[in-house]
Scaffold this active site. Structure first.
Site, PDB file in Angstrom:
ATOM      1  N   GLU A   1       2.627   5.149  -4.077  1.00  0.00           N
ATOM      2  CA  GLU A   1       2.602   6.084  -5.236  1.00  0.00           C
ATOM      3  C   GLU A   1       3.885   6.898  -5.346  1.00  0.00           C
ATOM      4  OE1 GLU A   1       0.205   5.735  -2.912  1.00  0.00           O
ATOM      5  OE2 GLU A   1      -1.080   4.515  -4.182  1.00  0.00           O
TER       6      GLU A   1
ATOM      7  N   ASP B   1      -8.902   2.703  -2.330  1.00  0.00           N
ATOM      8  CA  ASP B   1      -9.822   3.102  -1.252  1.00  0.00           C
ATOM      9  C   ASP B   1     -11.074   3.734  -1.821  1.00  0.00           C
ATOM     10  OD1 ASP B   1      -7.860   2.237   0.379  1.00  0.00           O
ATOM     11  OD2 ASP B   1      -7.062   4.223   0.799  1.00  0.00           O
TER      12      ASP B   1
ATOM     13  N   ASP C   1       0.841  -1.199   0.000  1.00  0.00           N
ATOM     14  CA  ASP C   1       0.000   0.000   0.000  1.00  0.00           C
ATOM     15  C   ASP C   1       0.878   1.251   0.000  1.00  0.00           C
ATOM     16  OD1 ASP C   1      -2.327   1.444   0.001  1.00  0.00           O
ATOM     17  OD2 ASP C   1      -2.736   1.186   2.140  1.00  0.00           O
TER      18      ASP C   1
HETATM   19  C1  LIG Z   1     -16.610   8.624  -3.284  1.00  0.00           C
HETATM   20  C2  LIG Z   1     -15.495   8.321  -2.372  1.00  0.00           C
HETATM   21  O1  LIG Z   1     -15.600   7.539  -1.470  1.00  0.00           O
HETATM   22  N1  LIG Z   1     -14.393   8.938  -2.612  1.00  0.00           N
HETATM   23  C3  LIG Z   1     -13.305   8.821  -1.723  1.00  0.00           C
HETATM   24  C4  LIG Z   1     -12.428   7.650  -2.070  1.00  0.00           C
HETATM   25  O2  LIG Z   1     -11.392   7.592  -1.109  1.00  0.00           O
HETATM   26  C5  LIG Z   1     -10.614   8.765  -0.965  1.00  0.00           C
HETATM   27  C6  LIG Z   1      -9.625   8.550   0.135  1.00  0.00           C
HETATM   28  O3  LIG Z   1      -8.907   7.406  -0.031  1.00  0.00           O
HETATM   29  C7  LIG Z   1     -11.432  10.001  -0.675  1.00  0.00           C
HETATM   30  O4  LIG Z   1     -10.612  11.126  -0.709  1.00  0.00           O
HETATM   31  C8  LIG Z   1     -12.522  10.106  -1.700  1.00  0.00           C
HETATM   32  O5  LIG Z   1     -13.359  11.175  -1.355  1.00  0.00           O
END
Ligand SMILES: CC(=O)N[C@H]1CO[C@H](CO)[C@@H](O)[C@@H]1O
Ligand SMILES: *[C@@H]1O[C@H](CO)[C@@H](O)[C@H](O)[C@H]1NC(C)=O
Ligand SMILES: *[C@@H]1O[C@H](CO)[C@@H](O)[C@H](O)[C@H]1NC(C)=O
Ligand SMILES: *[C@@H]1O[C@H](CO)[C@@H](O)[C@H](O)[C@H]1NC(C)=O
Ligand SMILES: *[C@@H]1O[C@H](CO)[C@@H](O)[C@H](O)[C@H]1NC(C)=O
Ligand SMILES: *[C@@H]1O[C@H](CO)[C@@H](O)[C@H](O)[C@H]1NC(C)=O
Length: 841
Positions: A418, A510, A415
């Site tokens: 990047e 995520d 993880d």
């Molecule tokens: C829609 C949503 O859940 N977006 C999120 C995805 O995850 C990142 C963090 O890892 C958030 O910043 C986003 O808002």
């Protein structure tokens, strides 16, 4: 290789029609000279004749290689100075072109190149002489014109519709699983850079392109064009002529490396959550699976297990060594596996991971002071391995050895690679001003990552290699598993780069627990199949935010059909284990995992074959029906196909118990009942989709699928290696069908080199009105262990319009409506076999 002959090429002084000229304000300032033709391409010099711009590269070397009949390489490099080039990605291939499917024309006066498809004369791409092509030191534009409306896909990584709408898309690896990306200026970044596109024209012909370049870049997508704008490196562009989408993907993967062979167990059911704070919690989860009769193949642990978030350490007080060992031993005794997370940042604190790295000089160097670059992640201040240092891989393997002796893992989760950094640039210093003429994504590139002015081994600049970090980390982790554990690698990484799939795999990062994110996961999965990373899926039920019982239930129905099937959840969200929402979710989760189990031999075999041939497994339906434009325009991503055999229509919205489903023109049978689907003229069917019913799957006429018996009771997929198979045969209109089964040990890393697998080909054909034959043709050298893939218990035929009368195996026969069933008394699966199936005339 160049013959040194000076052969004049057909000079086309003006291809552009007058009206096109208006589109461009810039005049390409490069003039072509010294063209040298050869059998396998040509080369030329491009000299800059424009107004004095300090940054313009004065003399470019153009090299065009005919790689083979379907692939072309166009390189533009600085004739006088070495520039950064991506090392070690391209597979060595024979340069052979006998029947080229493309024709190349060069424009002399002002540089221009045009490549057309021989079959129909369509333009595959052209760089027009009057385009805004430019080659400045830190601002290179590679403008591709397709001449007619072209649908574009790929150019990852992003959360977007599968088809990229006109707009700008940033390719710069970033820890920002950002919002939905619709191409709005200035462009969004996600975890990876994947500069490959698939292009589809109304003709139904596909082509593809790949810019081998690791610098930050933007891709400008328009209705008839695509423009790459990168801040460094060279133009090293590859064209693939298809002509079908699947051909394009195979041609691309032949270049970057076919997907790594992953173990059989990696297709099982994976459970993970951030926030299981001690071993008792992990034990409780495994116990809860067992007590509820739910299968579980792989248990995971997030960063919770670490001591102060230090890589390669385990917190002794919360995960006592003896008990941890007993826990993992028990998993292994039950044919289950264990995967922990290992993050990119190595804590800058007095412990072996940091001290040893310093001693071996393996960390990325700071632009601000002597010594390693200092960022900040979960453990606080941290340093980052420089994968270009010749000591790095051995360091990483040695650290993983220490870790493995404390936690006997079977795979690794990489993880934050990047690489993520909670500071912008180096902690305690202002980010070094890049002073860029053009900034992809519009945001300071130092934001939340390693300062791009940091340096690697041999003075390689982070500026050039930022996008490769995650790929190189995953590659080093995978080689640990292959070289030191002697197993096939399961490395689930967050960041990736072209070539990643040759070593490692991915999850989608995520995401959020929302209906939108569930829907978008389909297109993202398609993209990664093209990028050559078949083992992929999104966190089932969603990661960020609170899921709901209904969403989670529908997500199980979809997600258990992802190539990689894992539930995972944030520490901040409510519980979403299968038992967290009462009986309905529990029942549906159980049934969905078991449905996956019944398909496990099909899934494994189809993904296995990708390691031999390249291609996609979880794919847009139009990959199998590229001429059906409705499939790419309207119904591109609310359905998908598994290989070329199963079509799936999941429920993707709340509060419904049926859904409309479009079917391509073919013969389809309900996967569960064998009923053949009656298609209305528009081929849109209203399918019932009660939340308790299994997801809508239809099997294409002409398919044979091996199904695992006892999927309804197995505790792990490992058990299904030793149970009989049912062959499901769905007839096409000529009474024919075929399918494959791969039989191997499922774990050895050298299976392909040693050819230690059997590829069983099932071929069904009609011998007469009342007699058909199922031929089983094996090829390969694997000798199954006793009990392994031993026998066929039953043959089920969909689309038999007669009553069965018996088979050469002598078992009982049954007819259920449109379905015939032959009991086979365990026909053995070894050697070439022909099974006769008889029908009443
Ligand atoms: C829609 C949503 O859940 N977006 C999120 C995805 O995850 C990142 C963090 O890892 C958030 O910043 C986003 O808002
Ligand atoms: C396991 O199941 C029990 C009983 O339903 C529940 O109380 C507990 O929270 C579950 N454990 C976990 C870790 O989900
Ligand atoms: C799950 O399936 C197994 C096998 O069919 C069954 O024994 C078990 O009771 C099921 N569990 C739930 C919760 O439905
Ligand atoms: C590799 O590590 C050794 C110490 O083990 C060190 O002497 C050497 O300089 C390192 N090599 C490089 C290229 O950093
Ligand atoms: C390292 O590279 C930078 C620019 O990329 C250059 O300015 C510097 O001179 C190089 N250093 C060495 C030792 O080659
Ligand atoms: C998730 O649910 C919990 C408990 O109900 C609540 O405290 C929290 O605010 C919710 N989170 C979000 C993002 O809605």
């Amino acid at each position: 290789m160049w013959k040194g002959l000076l052969v004049s090429l057909a000079i086309v002084s003006c291809w552009a029609r007058m009206e096109d000229l208006k589109l461009y304000t810039t005049d390409n300032p490069y003039r072509v000279s010294s063209v040298i033709n050869s059998e396998n391409g040509f080369k030329a010099t491009l000299s800059y004749t424009g107004p004095l711009i300090k940054d313009s590269v004065q003399n470019l070397l153009l090299e065009v290689f005919y790689l083979n009949d379907y692939s072309l390489r166009v390189r533009l490099t600085d004739q006088n100075n070495a520039r950064w080039e991506v090392p070690d990605i391209i597979q060595k291939t024979e340069t052979e072109a006998f029947n080229r499917q493309y024709k190349v024309e060069l424009n002399y006066d002002k540089f221009g190149i045009k490549v057309t498809r021989v079959a129909n004369g369509e333009v595959l791409f052209q760089v027009k002489p009057d385009s805004d092509f430019q080659y400045n030191d830190r601002d290179i534009i590679w403008p591709l014109e397709f001449n007619e409306e072209t649908y574009l896909y790929g150019l990852g990584e992003r959360v977007s519709n599968f088809r990229l709408k006109p707009g700008v898309y940033t390719l710069f690896a970033k820890d920002a699983s950002g919002p939905f990306d619709d191409g709005k200026f200035p462009g969004d970044s996600l975890y990876s850079s994947q500069p490959f596109y698939l292009a589809l024209k109304k003709s139904g012909y596909a082509s593809g392109g790949f810019l081998l370049n690791s610098n930050a870049m933007d891709a400008y997508v328009d209705v008839t064009s695509l423009k790459y704008r990168t801040i460094g490196g060279v133009i090293d562009f590859f064209l693939f002529t298809g002509p079908e989408p699947e051909d394009v993907v195979r041609q691309y993967q032949a270049l970057i490396g076919k997907p790594v062979l992953v173990p059989y167990w990696s297709f099982g059911w994976h459970h993970c959550r951030w926030g299981y704070k001690d071993l008792d919690a992990l034990e409780a989860v495994v116990r809860n699976y067992t007590e509820r009769g739910l299968p579980l193949d792989v248990m995971w642990t997030d960063i919770d297990y670490m001591q102060d978030y230090l890589d390669f350490t385990v917190d002794d007080s919360r995960y006592p060594p003896e008990k941890l060992k007993a826990f993992i031993d028990k998993l292994h005794a039950n044919d289950q596996k264990f995967i922990p997370i290992v993050d990119a940042g190595v804590a800058m604190t007095d412990y072996f991971g940091y001290n040893e790295g310093l001693k071996r000089n393996v960390f990325i160097s700071s632009p601000n002071h002597p010594g390693p670059f200092i960022g900040k992640v979960w453990p606080g201040l941290a340093v980052f391995v420089d994968w270009f240092n010749p000591n790095a891989t051995q360091y990483w393997h040695d650290m993983l050895d220490i870790f493995h002796s404390n936690m006997e893992f079977d795979g690794l989760w990489n993880d934050m690679n990047e690489a993520a950094n909670f500071c912008t640039g180096e902690c305690g210093y202002a980010p070094v001003d890049l002073n860029l003429p053009y900034t992809p994504g519009g945001e300071d590139l130092n934001s939340r990552t390693i300062d791009l002015s940091s340096t690697h081994y041999n003075n390689i600049s982070e500026y050039d290699v930022h996008n490769m970090y995650g790929f190189l980390m995953a590659k080093a982790s995978a080689s640990y598993i292959v070289e030191r554990m002697h197993k096939r690698p399961v490395v689930i990484s967050r960041s990736s780069f072209p070539g990643h799939g040759k070593y490692a795999s991915r999850w989608l990062g995520d995401n959020g627990s929302t209906w939108d994110w569930m829907r978008w996961s389909i297109g993202s999965t398609f993209s990664f199949q093209m990028f050559g990373i078949p083992l992929i899926g999104s966190d089932i039920c969603g990661f960020n935010y609170n899921t709901t019982a209904e969403l989670c239930t529908r997500w199980y129905q979809l997600g258990t059909l992802y190539p990689f099937a894992r539930t995972h959840n944030s520490i901040e969200a409510i519980d979403q284990e299968p038992w967290s929402f009462g009986d309905q979710l529990l029942r549906v989760a159980n049934k969905s995992i078991r449905l996956r189990y019944s398909l496990i031999h099909f899934i494994y075999s189809e993904v296995f074959k990708l390691s031999l041939t390249g291609g996609t497994y979880f794919k847009p339906t139009f990959f199998n029906y590229p001429k059906d434009t409705l499939l790419w325009e309207t119904y591109a991503e609310d359905n998908f196909m598994l290989s070329d055999k199963l079509i799936v229509h999941p429920v993707l919205e709340s509060g419904v118990d049926h859904r409309l489903a479009y079917f391509p023109d073919d013969l389809w049978y309900n996967f569960y009942t064998g009923a053949s689907l009656q298609l209305p003229e528009n081929r849109v069917v209203d399918l019932s989709a009660d939340i308790e019913d299994p997801v809508n799957i239809h099997i294409r006429g002409g398919s044979i699928i091996p199904l695992a018996d006892h999927a309804d009771t197995a505790k792990t997929i490992e058990q299904l290696r030793n149970t009989p198979l049912t062959l499901l045969i769905a007839l096409d209109k000529h009474g024919q069908a075929h399918g494959d089964l791969v039989v191997d040990d499922g774990i050895s890393p050298d299976t392909l080199e040693k050819s230690a697998f059997n590829l069983l080909r099932f071929e069904h054909s009609q011998a007469s009105n009342s007699h058909s034959k199922l031929r089983i043709v094996p090829s390969g050298d694997y000798t199954p262990k006793k009990g392994e893939y031993e026998s066929i218990s039953r043959i089920v035929v969909y689309g038999c319009n007669k009553a069965p009368a018996g088979s050469s195996a002598g078992g009982k026969v049954y007819k259920y409506s449109e379905t015939c069933l032959f009991e086979m008394n365990g026909v053995r699966l070894d050697g070439e076999t022909v099974i006769d199936l008889f029908y009443k005339d």
